[in-house]
Design a protein around this motif. Sequence first.
Motif, PDB file in Angstrom:
ATOM      1  N   TYR A  24       0.839  -1.206   0.000  1.00 43.81           N
ATOM      2  CA  TYR A  24       0.000   0.000   0.000  1.00 43.81           C
ATOM      3  C   TYR A  24       0.872   1.253   0.000  1.00 43.81           C
ATOM      4  O   TYR A  24       0.580   2.231  -0.702  1.00 43.81           O
ATOM      5  N   ALA A  25       1.948   1.236   0.787  1.00 43.70           N
ATOM      6  CA  ALA A  25       2.846   2.397   0.848  1.00 43.70           C
ATOM      7  C   ALA A  25       3.544   2.629  -0.490  1.00 43.70           C
ATOM      8  O   ALA A  25       3.699   3.775  -0.939  1.00 43.70           O
ATOM      9  N   ARG A  53     -12.312  11.241  -5.954  1.00 41.51           N
ATOM     10  CA  ARG A  53     -11.344  11.282  -4.850  1.00 41.51           C
ATOM     11  C   ARG A  53     -12.035  11.011  -3.510  1.00 41.51           C
ATOM     12  O   ARG A  53     -11.498  10.307  -2.651  1.00 41.51           O
ATOM     13  N   ALA A  54     -13.220  11.585  -3.360  1.00 43.85           N
ATOM     14  CA  ALA A  54     -13.966  11.353  -2.124  1.00 43.85           C
ATOM     15  C   ALA A  54     -14.427   9.901  -2.026  1.00 43.85           C
ATOM     16  O   ALA A  54     -14.414   9.298  -0.946  1.00 43.85           O
ATOM     17  N   ARG A  55     -14.810   9.334  -3.160  1.00 40.80           N
ATOM     18  CA  ARG A  55     -15.305   7.959  -3.167  1.00 40.80           C
ATOM     19  C   ARG A  55     -14.208   6.969  -2.782  1.00 40.80           C
ATOM     20  O   ARG A  55     -14.448   6.009  -2.046  1.00 40.80           O
ATOM     21  N   TYR A  56     -12.994   7.213  -3.299  1.00 43.25           N
ATOM     22  CA  TYR A  56     -11.886   6.292  -3.042  1.00 43.25           C
ATOM     23  C   TYR A  56     -10.965   6.774  -1.914  1.00 43.25           C
ATOM     24  O   TYR A  56      -9.885   6.208  -1.725  1.00 43.25           O
ATOM     25  N   HIS A  57     -11.363   7.829  -1.203  1.00 46.32           N
ATOM     26  CA  HIS A  57     -10.613   8.345  -0.044  1.00 46.32           C
ATOM     27  C   HIS A  57      -9.181   8.743  -0.420  1.00 46.32           C
ATOM     28  O   HIS A  57      -8.260   8.612   0.395  1.00 46.32           O
ATOM     29  N   PHE A  62      -2.208   8.850   4.293  1.00 48.94           N
ATOM     30  CA  PHE A  62      -1.899   7.458   3.981  1.00 48.94           C
ATOM     31  C   PHE A  62      -2.441   6.493   5.031  1.00 48.94           C
ATOM     32  O   PHE A  62      -3.069   5.479   4.698  1.00 48.94           O
ATOM     33  N   TYR A  63      -2.216   6.806   6.309  1.00 47.84           N
ATOM     34  CA  TYR A  63      -2.611   5.863   7.357  1.00 47.84           C
ATOM     35  C   TYR A  63      -4.129   5.685   7.412  1.00 47.84           C
ATOM     36  O   TYR A  63      -4.629   4.593   7.719  1.00 47.84           O
TER      37      TYR A  63
END
Length: 308
Positions: A24-25, A53-57, A62-63
Motif C-alpha cells: 500500500y505504501a 477522490r472522495a469515493r476512493y478516499h 496514507f494511514y
Amino acid sequence: MTWYIGRRVLQMIPVFIGATLLIYAMLFLLPGDPIAALGGDKPLTPAVQAALRARYHLDDPFYLQYLQYIKGIFTLDFGTSFSGRPVSEVMAQAFPVTIKLAVMALIIEAVFGIGFGVLTGIRKGGIFDGTVLVISLIVIAVPIFVLGFLGQFFLGIKWGIAPVTVGGDATVGKLLLPAFVLGLVSFAYVLRLTRSSIIENLNADHVRTATAKGLSRKRVVTVHILRNSLIPVVTFLGADLGALMAGAIVTEGIFNIPGVGGTLYQAIVRQEAPTVVSFVTVLIVIYIVANLVVDLLYAVLDPRIRYV
C-alpha cells in the motif's frame, strides 16, 4: 497438531500486516494522479475528479487510507476498482483461471521433475544423466518468454497440436501448453534438486542396511531413498505454488489468459491500491497455506518428525 496449526495462523498476522502495509505504501508513493489519468485524452471535470477522490478516499492521509482498507478486509469488502466493479468480483473472475494454470504447472513440474530426477540420480555419471543435465541447464538459461514463443510457434502454428492463445474460455486443454511453459523452468530446478538428494541418500546407512537385508531394488529406491529425498523437493514445490501464481504475468500475457497476472499488471499501472493489495493479500494467504501443508507433509515423509 492443533497447537501447531494455531501457531502458524498467528504467524500469518504480522506477515499479512507487513506485506499489505508495504504494498500500500509503495502504491501511495508512486508519482502521478490515478484519477486524472482515468479520462485519457479527455480530462475529467474538476467536479467528477473531486467526487472520485472522495469515493476512493484519495485525499485522506496514507494511514487513514490503509486503515479504511483493512477495515473493509475484515468485513470481506475489498473495495471498488476505478472501473466501478467490486474488487471481489474482479478476483472471482481472475483467480480461478490462474489457480488452475498454476496447479497444472505444479503437477507437470512435480511429475516430470521428480521422475527424471530419480532416474538421473540412480544412473549418475551416465550418458542419460549428462544429457538430461545439459537440457535442464538450457531450460534454466532461456527466458520464459522465449520458451513461450517457441511453444506457440512449433506446437501451435507449425504442428497445430495446441491452441496458440487461450482467450476467455480457459479450459484445461487450452491451458496445457501455457502450464507446460510456466512449469518448465521450475521443472529443471525440481529435477536437479531431486537428483542431488537421491545421490546424497544412495550411500546412507539405512539404505545400505535395507540392501543388506535383501530388500528388492524397487523397494529400496521407493521407500528408503525416494521418501527421504523428497523433503527438500516438497519444500520447493510448496513455495513454488505461490511463485507460479505471482510469476504468471509473462505467460498469461503471451497466451492471452485472463488471469491474475494481466489484471494485477493493469491495476498497478492505474495505481488501484485496493485492487493490488487485495490480490497480493490472497497470494500471501496461498503462500502461507502452501507452506503449512508442506510442514504437515514432513511428518508423512519422515517418521522422525512429529508435531506434538
